[in-house]
Scaffold this motif. Structure first.
Motif, short mmCIF file in Angstrom:
data_model
loop_
_atom_site.label_atom_id
_atom_site.label_comp_id
_atom_site.label_asym_id
_atom_site.label_seq_id
_atom_site.Cartn_x
_atom_site.Cartn_y
_atom_site.Cartn_z
N ARG A 112 0.83 -1.33 0.25
CA ARG A 112 0.23 0.45 -0.15
C ARG A 112 0.65 0.94 0.42
O ARG A 112 0.64 2.14 -0.68
CB ARG A 112 -0.96 -0.04 1.58
N GLU A 113 2.06 0.88 0.61
CA GLU A 113 2.80 2.40 0.89
C GLU A 113 3.70 2.66 -0.25
O GLU A 113 3.18 4.06 -0.82
CB GLU A 113 3.69 2.30 2.23
N ALA A 147 1.25 9.47 -6.40
CA ALA A 147 1.37 10.51 -5.62
C ALA A 147 2.75 10.84 -6.96
O ALA A 147 2.62 12.84 -7.51
CB ALA A 147 2.29 10.32 -4.24
N ALA A 148 3.62 10.44 -7.38
CA ALA A 148 4.46 10.72 -8.15
C ALA A 148 3.61 11.26 -9.69
O ALA A 148 4.22 12.20 -10.23
CB ALA A 148 4.90 9.78 -8.79
N ALA A 149 3.03 9.79 -9.54
CA ALA A 149 1.75 10.30 -10.99
C ALA A 149 0.97 11.65 -10.97
O ALA A 149 1.18 12.33 -12.07
CB ALA A 149 1.29 9.45 -11.49
N ARG A 150 0.52 12.01 -10.11
CA ARG A 150 -0.30 12.58 -9.81
C ARG A 150 0.28 14.40 -9.62
O ARG A 150 -0.34 15.39 -10.64
CB ARG A 150 -1.52 13.44 -8.40
N ALA A 151 1.82 14.38 -9.56
CA ALA A 151 3.30 15.55 -9.15
C ALA A 151 3.22 15.38 -10.81
O ALA A 151 3.44 16.94 -11.53
CB ALA A 151 4.29 14.84 -9.01
N LEU A 156 -6.74 9.89 -11.28
CA LEU A 156 -5.35 9.22 -9.42
C LEU A 156 -5.71 9.98 -8.65
O LEU A 156 -5.88 9.22 -7.34
CB LEU A 156 -4.41 10.42 -10.03
N SER A 157 -6.89 10.76 -8.39
CA SER A 157 -7.21 11.44 -7.40
C SER A 157 -8.07 10.61 -6.49
O SER A 157 -7.64 9.87 -5.37
CB SER A 157 -8.18 12.93 -7.60
N ALA A 158 -9.16 9.85 -7.38
CA ALA A 158 -9.63 8.59 -6.93
C ALA A 158 -8.43 7.06 -6.74
O ALA A 158 -9.65 7.07 -5.77
CB ALA A 158 -11.16 8.36 -8.33
N ALA A 159 -8.39 7.25 -7.28
CA ALA A 159 -7.27 6.16 -6.87
C ALA A 159 -6.24 6.49 -5.88
O ALA A 159 -6.87 5.13 -4.67
CB ALA A 159 -6.55 5.51 -8.15
#
Length: 465
Positions: free
Chosen positions: A200-201, A208-212, A415-418
């Motif tokens: 999970r981590e 988070a990297a993809a969202r960035a 990505l936010s939903a994921a």
């Protein structure tokens, strides 16, 4: 529009109008075989065109139809031939270079048509490069940006996009998300086994990297989401400050003849609506806008509407010029505008205009004598260049920004939903959100692309590109 990539196509690839050299470009599987029917080498060539195996430059002439009576004309020039896949389109390609006469080049294209080479559609050469995987969709739009660039800053941004400056991180993002999805779905396949393919981590950090990356791309495109139009220069100032006279003087000296003279009257408030003209400053086409004078206090009726319209024009301006009558100038005044113009400078004489400590960066101008107009034009051009340079550093052409904002928004939402589902949702739903994000990113780079999108992108090109 349907595209047959197996046809051999041709088009004039040089700029419109006459010139020392003109170019006709050809591309397709039968390039050499069909050219051999109408191009005749003037020198000994070891092999026929269709049997040449490496890039070659061959001098000769194209045999074209001269008149309707069947006679022919030898058009001298040379042929650059790329017989394999090491070309822009990754197809056998050629360029015939000759004199830059528009009728002559048209006759060459017509002759090629008689030998089975059809006229290319707008952007079809770049479309073939895209279809062959040589460039992605953002790079194709970068090519269009290079063609349409209106200054060094726009050109640099477009060239960076052609080189992959925008798409490179998005391609890497797709690879990372595909790997993440593979690991996640492997866990779904072995859900009954006590095997953890991804923690999970790790999921959280990679999402988070993809969202960035998506957020950075949104900022990048947002900075370039500008109108692909001429910069707007808006004149403002108090009533009777000389705005309309300055507008007419600039239009007379730098105008293209398109536009309407502004009304000039000694009575304040003569201009009630805004007036637009076009000027060219060192090769850069601009819109010049004259507005109603800024009046203090509450306005009613027509006057109120004029003030509201003027306010809209000022807020949407690329460069704002505030006009202050020379006799009213105070060098310590705080002005909310990029450029301050001191109008009617002829009333104060040449000494005033040549005294920097008095003008304090403002530009004295006289619509009557023309003094200061060239200096003002140079300052406007510099201000536009500075502004465009600040935008162009983000490296994306406006067409890409307009097309991709929706896809980026969907990618961000997925990505936010994921990220929310990592802690409290099913892995099936998490995998579905990642797939939605992959689809959205694929739309940007062209990995997933509908025909109507291709029509919109490549239909903007000129024929021959």
């Amino acid at each position: 529009m349907s595209y047959d990539l197996d046809d051999t196509i041709a088009a004039v690839a040089s700029a419109a109008g006459g010139g020392a050299r003109g170019v006709v470009r050809v591309s397709g599987p039968q390039t050499a075989t069909l050219l051999a029917q109408c191009f005749h080498p003037s020198e000994l060539v070891a092999r026929e065109l269709q049997h040449i195996t490496k890039p070659s430059r061959i001098h000769g002439a194209m045999q074209v139809s001269a008149t309707g009576d069947g006679s022919t004309l030898r058009v001298p020039g040379f042929l650059l031939l790329w017989p394999g896949t090491h070309s822009y389109t990754r197809q056998p390609s050629a360029e015939f270079h000759t004199l830059g006469s528009a009728p002559l080049l048209a006759a060459v294209v017509e002759t090629l048509g008689c030998h089975g080479i059809r006229v290319a559609s707008p952007g079809e050469f770049t479309l073939r490069a895209f279809a062959a995987g040589r460039i992605d969709l953002t790079q194709a739009e970068g090519v269009l940006g290079v063609i349409d660039a209106q200054g060094r800053e726009h050109l640099d941004a477009a060239l960076d996009q052609v080189a992959g400056g925008l798409s490179r991180p998005l391609h890497q993002l797709r690879e990372d998300l595909l790997s993440l999805l593979a690991e996640l779905e492997a866990g779904l396949d072995f859900v009954e086994e006590d095997i953890e393919f991804i923690s999970r981590e790790s999921l959280k950090s990679r999402l988070a990297a993809a969202r960035a990356v998506v957020a950075a791309t949104q900022r990048q495109l947002g900075q370039r989401d500008q109108r692909n139009e001429a910069p707007r220069i808006v004149l403002s100032g108090a009533p009777n400050a000389g705005k309309s006279s300055l507008f007419n003087a600039l239009l007379q000296r730098f105008g293209d003849g398109i536009g309407t003279d502004s009304i000039v009257s000694p009575k304040p408030g003569a201009t009630r609506d805004y007036v637009v003209g076009r000027i060219s400053l060192d090769g850069l086409d601009c819109e010049l806008v004259d507005t109603a004078g800024v009046e203090e206090g509450e306005q009613l009726g027509v006057a109120k509407a004029a003030q509201e319209t003027s306010g809209i024009q000022r807020r949407t301006a690329d460069v704002r010029l505030i006009c202050i009558e020379t006799t009213e100038w105070r060098s310590h005044a705080e002005i909310d505008a990029e450029i301050v113009v001191l109008t009617k400078s002829d009333l104060r004489g040449e000494t005033f205009a040549a005294t920097p400590e008095i003008t304090a960066g403002a530009i004295p101008c006289s619509s009557l004598t023309g003094a200061g107009l060239n200096l003002l034009a140079a300052r406007i051009r510099d201000e536009i260049g500075r502004r465009e340079g600040a935008l162009a550093q983000f490296g994306a052409v406006a067409a890409t920004s307009a097309r991709c904002q929706g896809s980026l928004r969907r990618a961000s939402e997925s990505l936010s939903a994921a990220a929310v589902l990592v802690d409290g949702g099913s892995d099936e739903l998490l995998a579905a959100e990642i797939r939605h994000c992959l689809d959205a990113v694929g739309e940007i780079v062209g990995a997933i692309c509908a025909d109507d999108v291709l029509d919109r992108v490549f239909g903007q090109f000129c024929i021959g590109k």
